[in-house]
Scaffold this motif. Structure first.
Motif, PDB file in Angstrom:
ATOM      1  N   THR A  12      67.027-100.760 -19.549  1.00 34.09           N
ATOM      2  CA  THR A  12      66.389-100.649 -20.131  1.00 34.09           C
ATOM      3  C   THR A  12      66.481-101.319 -22.459  1.00 34.09           C
ATOM      4  O   THR A  12      67.835-100.871 -23.020  1.00 34.09           O
ATOM      5  CB  THR A  12      66.024 -99.387 -20.931  1.00 34.09           C
ATOM      6  N   ASP A  14      65.130-102.948 -25.788  1.00 38.81           N
ATOM      7  CA  ASP A  14      63.850-103.574 -26.189  1.00 38.81           C
ATOM      8  C   ASP A  14      64.297-105.440 -27.096  1.00 38.81           C
ATOM      9  O   ASP A  14      62.773-105.617 -27.608  1.00 38.81           O
ATOM     10  CB  ASP A  14      63.009-102.941 -28.234  1.00 38.81           C
ATOM     11  N   SER A  38      60.965-100.068 -23.410  1.00 41.70           N
ATOM     12  CA  SER A  38      60.989 -98.998 -23.953  1.00 41.70           C
ATOM     13  C   SER A  38      61.047 -97.579 -23.026  1.00 41.70           C
ATOM     14  O   SER A  38      61.780 -97.635 -21.798  1.00 41.70           O
ATOM     15  CB  SER A  38      59.224 -98.422 -24.286  1.00 41.70           C
ATOM     16  N   ALA A  40      58.835 -96.087 -22.430  1.00 44.19           N
ATOM     17  CA  ALA A  40      57.481 -95.259 -21.971  1.00 44.19           C
ATOM     18  C   ALA A  40      57.647 -95.977 -20.344  1.00 44.19           C
ATOM     19  O   ALA A  40      56.850 -96.097 -19.510  1.00 44.19           O
ATOM     20  CB  ALA A  40      56.141 -95.851 -22.609  1.00 44.19           C
ATOM     21  N   GLU A  41      58.647 -97.603 -20.587  1.00 44.39           N
ATOM     22  CA  GLU A  41      58.089 -98.578 -20.183  1.00 44.39           C
ATOM     23  C   GLU A  41      59.462 -97.596 -18.564  1.00 44.39           C
ATOM     24  O   GLU A  41      59.193 -98.101 -17.497  1.00 44.39           O
ATOM     25  CB  GLU A  41      58.884 -99.821 -19.864  1.00 44.39           C
ATOM     26  N   PRO A  61      61.688 -98.818 -29.108  1.00 46.89           N
ATOM     27  CA  PRO A  61      61.138 -98.476 -29.642  1.00 46.89           C
ATOM     28  C   PRO A  61      59.572 -97.169 -29.927  1.00 46.89           C
ATOM     29  O   PRO A  61      59.099 -96.978 -31.159  1.00 46.89           O
ATOM     30  CB  PRO A  61      59.614 -99.811 -28.704  1.00 46.89           C
ATOM     31  N   ASP A  62      60.014 -96.467 -28.978  1.00 50.21           N
ATOM     32  CA  ASP A  62      59.328 -94.827 -28.871  1.00 50.21           C
ATOM     33  C   ASP A  62      60.534 -93.787 -28.355  1.00 50.21           C
ATOM     34  O   ASP A  62      59.814 -93.026 -28.136  1.00 50.21           O
ATOM     35  CB  ASP A  62      58.604 -95.133 -27.318  1.00 50.21           C
ATOM     36  N   GLY A  63      61.338 -94.670 -28.934  1.00 48.14           N
ATOM     37  CA  GLY A  63      62.491 -93.197 -29.265  1.00 48.14           C
ATOM     38  C   GLY A  63      63.740 -93.039 -29.054  1.00 48.14           C
ATOM     39  O   GLY A  63      64.324 -94.351 -29.048  1.00 48.14           O
ATOM     40  N   ASN A  64      65.102 -92.235 -28.231  1.00 48.57           N
ATOM     41  CA  ASN A  64      66.018 -92.817 -28.269  1.00 48.57           C
ATOM     42  C   ASN A  64      66.653 -92.271 -27.167  1.00 48.57           C
ATOM     43  O   ASN A  64      66.872 -91.290 -26.699  1.00 48.57           O
ATOM     44  CB  ASN A  64      67.198 -91.366 -29.990  1.00 48.57           C
TER      45      ASN A  64
END
Length: 481
Positions: A12, A14, A38, A40-41, A61-64
């Protein structure tokens, strides 16, 4: 020897380029690889792809990514996680360890090292340490993003959650006490005392009393009971700095304490349980001291359970400017004028050899903050102050650090040639510089008696005479009565 086991790896990150490079490298190593850009992915990937190892970036992009690692410890406690991060700080390494990550690799990382780490993760169980409280907005004890410092961070992160004895090795000024404090402050004993002891600063005859305490009347002048450093550090950490300067008889007593887990104050028959973590440090070559008979080999192995080697500043590529700006900020916080560095000044600092290491750099930045008339410090002022700082050789020698003073002098001499090499014969020139004052001072001490001087030096009298002639050392000046 068995071949490394192939596994299912989820990556994972980005950055599409990093995902591609890592995926292809791990596929060439025989693994099945899935990628996500991300959190989510990553979550969707888990629904159809059950990885044996997760390799994840921290900033997504959507968190740590580290927060996700904490969740995975609950949902998939056996999954090894390898953390990648461009935020190459001490706290990042600690948080990765806190969340139970198998390992932490700073960016840019070596693909071969990543492949080896994945192979290790496939055949090992991830470690889970006690949680380390994140200290938001803290004044970080260690600064640096060089690969040399990343290895230090990783080692510290692995030892904070246990009580293993640590030996910190490094030149003077590299930050050995800072590392010892970091191990204490981020460990399970952080709420108990941290007690530092400089073994080089304690008179030989007082070391046992200083470490273990003494009872009233234990010796002449012991008018009251003294609580030693071991007792002061109970349930906390005892930091034995400059352990190489500890007298051999005190080493024997310390070894007994480490073996038995108890100490007895001088003049007492009452043993006290030593509930302390021991961290020691030295700038000396302990194996050489062992060979010379001035340091116990068995004590060395007791202290050297986990070695932490601090790199000298000259080996920390890219860290000098980062540290310099950090020290300027600290200087401003302490009341000095706020200053910044221009690029040329930063480059000049990076080129310096720093024989005094981080301590020398910090002192220089405070001096520059005080002396600079302009808000931006330029290369000319840096050059001037570095030249004026050459007097620190004498200061080192006066402090008893003769080896460091000589090293400082030689490093400065080599740096003066830039990228060129000095003329041949450097060894003989340096040797003559050391021998000449030595012979003068010894002759002065024995009032010019060459027979006594030869005996004191451990030389044959004829050898001494030849050296005096070759080095041009004239008749000794007699000391005043």
């Amino acid at each position: 020897m068995n071949a490394p086991r192939a596994g299912r790896i989820l990556v994972t990150d980005d950055d599409a380029a990093i995902r591609t490079v890592v995926r292809e490298a791990l596929r060439r190593a025989g693994h099945v690889v899935e990628v996500a850009g991300s959190l989510a992915e990553q979550k969707r990937a888990f629904a159809h792809f059950r990885p044996d190892v997760l390799v994840t970036d921290v900033v997504l992009p959507d968190g740590n990514g580290l927060d996700a690692v904490a969740d995975l410890r609950i949902s998939q406690p056996g999954l090894p996680v390898i953390v990648l991060s461009a935020q190459n700080t001490f706290t990042t390494a600690l948080r990765a360890n806190e969340q139970g990550a198998f390992d932490y690799l700073p960016k840019p990382f070596d693909l071969g090292e990543l492949a080896r780490t994945v192979a290790d993760a496939l055949s090992a169980t991830p470690s889970t340490g006690d949680p380390i409280e994140e200290q938001a907005g803290e004044d970080l004890p260690l600064i640096g993003r060089s690969s040399a410092m990343q290895e230090v961070y990783r080692t510290i992160a692995r030892v904070v959650s246990n009580d293993l004895t640590v030996l910190i090795l490094g030149e003077s000024g590299t930050g050995k006490e800072l590392v010892s404090r970091a191990i204490h402050d981020f460990g399970a004993r952080k709420d108990a005392p941290f007690v530092p002891v400089n073994m080089a600063a304690i008179p030989r005859e007082l070391i046992e009393s200083e470490l273990f305490g003494h009872e009233r009347g234990a010796f002449t002048g012991a008018a009251q009971r003294n609580v030693g450093r071991f007792e002061q550090a109970q349930r906390g950490t005892l930091f034995l700095d400059e352990i190489g300067d500890m007298p051999i008889e005190a080493q024997t007593r310390l070894l007994r304490v480490l073996q038995s887990g108890e100490f007895t104050p001088v003049g007492s028959a009452r043993a006290i349980k030593a509930d302390v973590r021991i961290i020691s440090a030295t700038h000396q070559d302990l194996p050489r001291l062992i060979a010379e008979g001035s340091f116990r080999e068995d004590l060395y192995y007791r202290l050297n359970v986990v070695p932490v080697r601090l790199p000298p500043l000259r080996e920390r590529g890219g860290d000098v400017a980062l540290l310099a700006r950090y020290f300027l900020d600290r200087a401003a916080a302490s009341g000095l004028p706020r200053k910044s560095l221009d690029d040329a000044a930063a480059l000049r600092l990076e080129r310096h050899v720093w024989p005094g290491n981080v301590r020398e750099l910090e002192n220089l930045m405070r001096r520059l903050a005080a002396l600079s008339r302009d808000p931006v410090i330029g290369a000319a002022l840096v050059e001037q102050q570095l030249a004026e700082g050459q007097g620190s050789v004498a200061q080192l020698a006066e402090a008893g650090n003769l080896a460091e003073a000589i090293e400082h002098h030689i490093a400065r001499h080599l740096a003066s040639y830039g990228n060129a090499l000095p003329p041949d014969g450097l060894y003989d020139r340096v040797l003559a510089e050391v021998e000449r004052p030595l012979l003068r001072l010894v002759l002065a001490a024995v009032r010019g008696n060459q027979l006594k001087a030869a005996k004191l030096l451990g030389l044959n009298r004829n050898t001494l005479r030849k050296k005096l002639t070759d080095l041009g050392v004239g008749p000794a000046v007699r000391r005043p009565e």
